[in-house]
Design an enzyme around this catalytic site. Structure first.
Site, mmCIF file in Angstrom:
data_model
loop_
_atom_site.group_PDB
_atom_site.id
_atom_site.type_symbol
_atom_site.label_atom_id
_atom_site.label_comp_id
_atom_site.label_asym_id
_atom_site.label_seq_id
_atom_site.Cartn_x
_atom_site.Cartn_y
_atom_site.Cartn_z
ATOM 1 N N ASP A 96 43.221 21.730 35.156
ATOM 2 C CA ASP A 96 43.127 21.892 33.710
ATOM 3 C C ASP A 96 44.483 22.071 33.043
ATOM 4 O OD1 ASP A 96 43.653 24.315 34.793
ATOM 5 O OD2 ASP A 96 41.912 25.355 33.977
ATOM 6 N N ARG A 142 46.067 24.261 49.270
ATOM 7 C CA ARG A 142 47.034 23.639 48.360
ATOM 8 C C ARG A 142 48.459 23.868 48.830
ATOM 9 N NH1 ARG A 142 46.187 26.243 42.645
ATOM 10 N NH2 ARG A 142 47.708 24.612 42.139
ATOM 11 N N ASP A 168 48.459 31.916 43.992
ATOM 12 C CA ASP A 168 49.676 31.726 43.214
ATOM 13 C C ASP A 168 50.540 32.981 43.232
ATOM 14 O OD1 ASP A 168 47.754 33.135 41.851
ATOM 15 O OD2 ASP A 168 47.808 31.917 40.029
ATOM 16 N N ARG A 191 43.049 40.320 41.062
ATOM 17 C CA ARG A 191 44.489 40.067 41.052
ATOM 18 C C ARG A 191 45.280 41.376 41.086
ATOM 19 N NH1 ARG A 191 45.237 34.671 40.090
ATOM 20 N NH2 ARG A 191 47.294 34.733 39.126
ATOM 21 N N ASP A 243 47.215 22.741 38.523
ATOM 22 C CA ASP A 243 45.777 22.950 38.444
ATOM 23 C C ASP A 243 45.168 21.806 37.642
ATOM 24 O OD1 ASP A 243 45.713 25.270 39.908
ATOM 25 O OD2 ASP A 243 45.862 26.590 38.152
ATOM 26 N N ARG A 265 68.357 28.151 65.959
ATOM 27 C CA ARG A 265 68.992 28.223 64.644
ATOM 28 C C ARG A 265 70.510 28.156 64.782
ATOM 29 N NH1 ARG A 265 64.920 31.624 65.411
ATOM 30 N NH2 ARG A 265 63.268 31.873 63.873
#
Length: 526
Positions: A347, A329, A434, A481, A345, A156
């Protein structure tokens, strides 16, 4: 410096002792009096500069106390090698004094300009949080320094270690060029690549030509920011004298955006003729358990971009087989050659105008998640745990990745930084990916996501779709969740999510002017 309360002068020397010294009992008496009159922590946090003389040994634990309190350390220990000085520029966070010139210290610190003092204090907080706030971070920093020594060619830079978000979040395996990270655009004076790659996650079978995923493909493909052509003026404006930057721009100027569909459905992939014709390359990655045949390994993400299309091409449709799980994903597919990723998504109901507007906003905030569906967290004092809510309120702390744009570096960070335990939990539940991405980005940036305006019927339309409505209404889905929120917060050591009340709208949004004068006019239409 902190103004002490009025007190008696500290008299050194008594008839019974040598001048300049205190007996043990006298010293104990003064310490006891100090503890009664002063609160040490309060005084520390209210101080601008903190003297850090040598202790019993060369160093002193007062140094870390000062860093934690955002008090600029004034070092008075000649010969002390400050911690991690190999990678940290301590001149940006401390005043290095000479213990032989003690009487000059007050004059020195009073001569420092207020802007410099603010910069020093901000850097103390950054360094404390990045490298010293826990034993785990100290150990991890030590190991990363050793790795940089061993792999010097991929180590770095000083800027990575000494600027936000720090060396632990800037993984050198991703790239050796600072312009590939979302954190250094302003420092380098460059902008992110003005195109995006769309990643659409599909879990429902294609039973009708009117399903949202087909309309979504068409809307995304029509976006001016999801095109194959690269504007020459952008390439010309990004020529750098630095050879590495020139090579980087020469390579990226030949690349093009595309759409990736992750077919994670129980039903087989529909025939090619059932997909809409687009002028943008489409790659469909089908889960290995959805059809027979040999699948790629889970870490085989080297998917080369398809060839360029001409206007006469109706569709460029390529199918690959890969072991797909919920975290797939966020894999760092090499096919994603743009800085921006549009995560969707199946939908999601968005127009081309909404896609364009969200991407325009993201270009000004490339280190954050920018998108439409917002959620929030809260502390439940009765249950003494974190809660998750999908209610539409006046603030939010998450933007779900069902319709969001973020930098592709977060795919690399999600895959290579987060522990297997958290990703395994997400894959097992087929839920919370998510939320985990929001935790990660907020932990890195210390900033909230950004919500942008969508059509009024967005929520109602989304809830009306058959593919995921049952999941949203399922109490087990919501309970999972809630559990994820607390599991993630435990691993990060604190709640990294940040609340925000900011929503970005187009300039003329809802203004009483002709609709023809508005650039993003479709956003206002029902």
């Amino acid at each position: 410096m902190h103004e002490p309360k009025p007190r008696h002068p500290f008299h050194l020397g008594t008839p019974a002792t040598k001048p300049g010294f205190l007996t043990y009992l006298q010293a104990a008496e003064w310490v006891s009096r100090d503890r009664r009159e002063y609160d040490y922590k309060e005084m520390l946090h209210n101080s601008t500069f903190c003297l850090v003389p040598r202790g019993r040994r060369l160093g002193s634990f007062r140094f870390l106390e000062a860093l934690q309190a955002a008090c600029v350390p004034v070092m008075l220990s000649n010969g002390w090698e400050l911690p991690f000085s190999e990678i940290i520029d301590w001149n940006t966070a401390a005043v290095i004094g000479d213990e032989r010139l003690l009487l000059q210290i007050p004059t020195t610190v009073r001569s420092i300009h207020q802007d410099k003092i603010l910069s020093l204090r901000q850097q103390t907080q950054f360094l404390w949080e990045a490298y010293f706030s826990s034993v785990e971070k100290i150990v991890q920093t030590t190991l990363e320094i050793i790795q940089d020594r061993v792999l010097a060619h991929g180590s770095r830079s000083s800027l990575m270690w000494n600027s936000h978000p720090g060396g632990l979040f800037a993984l050198p395996q991703y790239s050796g060029y600072l312009g590939d990270f979302p954190f250094y655009y302003a420092t380098l004076g460059i902008k992110p690549y003005p195109k995006f790659t769309a990643v659409i996650h599909a879990v429902s079978p294609l039973v009708s030509q009117s399903q949202p995923i087909l309309k979504l493909l068409v809307a995304v493909a029509k976006s001016q920011y999801c095109a194959q052509a690269v504007h020459a003026e952008w390439r010309a404006s990004h020529i750098h004298t630095n050879m590495q930057a020139c090579i980087h721009n020469a390579i990226i100027s030949t690349l093009r955006a595309l759409i990736i569909v992750l077919w994670n459905c129980d039903k087989p992939l529909p025939a090619k003729h059932r997909w809409p014709a687009t002028s943008v390359p489409v790659i469909v990655i089908e889960g290995e358990n959805k059809r027979g045949g040999e699948a790629l390994e889970a870490d085989s993400c080297n998917l080369a971009p398809p060839p360029l299309l001409t206007e006469r091409d109706s569709i460029n449709f390529e199918v690959l087989v890969l072991l797909l799980v919920m975290s797939s994903r966020f894999l760092p597919y090499e096919t994603i050659v743009t800085d921006a990723v549009l995560s969707l998504d199946e939908d999601t109901v968005l127009s081309t105008t909404e896609v364009d507007f969200a991407f325009t906003v993201w270009q000004s905030f490339p280190e954050r998640i920018v998108g439409y569906p917002a959620r929030s967290h809260f502390w439940d004092s009765n249950k003494e745990r974190w809660g998750y809510t999908s209610k539409w309120t006046n603030d939010y702390s998450m933007v779900l990745t069902g319709a969001a744009i973020y930098h592709r570096y977060y795919h690399h960070l999600y895959t290579n930084f987060l522990p297997t335990s958290l990703k395994g939990m997400v894959d097992q539940l087929a839920n919370c990916e998510d939320i985990l991405m929001n935790f990660l980005v907020s932990a890195v940036t210390k900033l909230p996501p950004i919500k942008v305006t969508q059509k009024k019927q967005y929520k109602e339309t989304m809830m009306g779709q058959s593919s995921r409505a049952s999941r949203w209404a399922d109490p087990d889905h919501f309970a999972q969740r809630q559990t994820c929120m607390n599991k993630f917060a435990s691993w990060f050591g604190a709640m990294p999510l940040v609340h925000s009340q900011m929503r970005l709208d187009p300039v003329l949004f809802k203004d009483q002017v002709s609709i023809l004068r508005k650039k993003y006019r479709d956003i206002e239409r029902l």
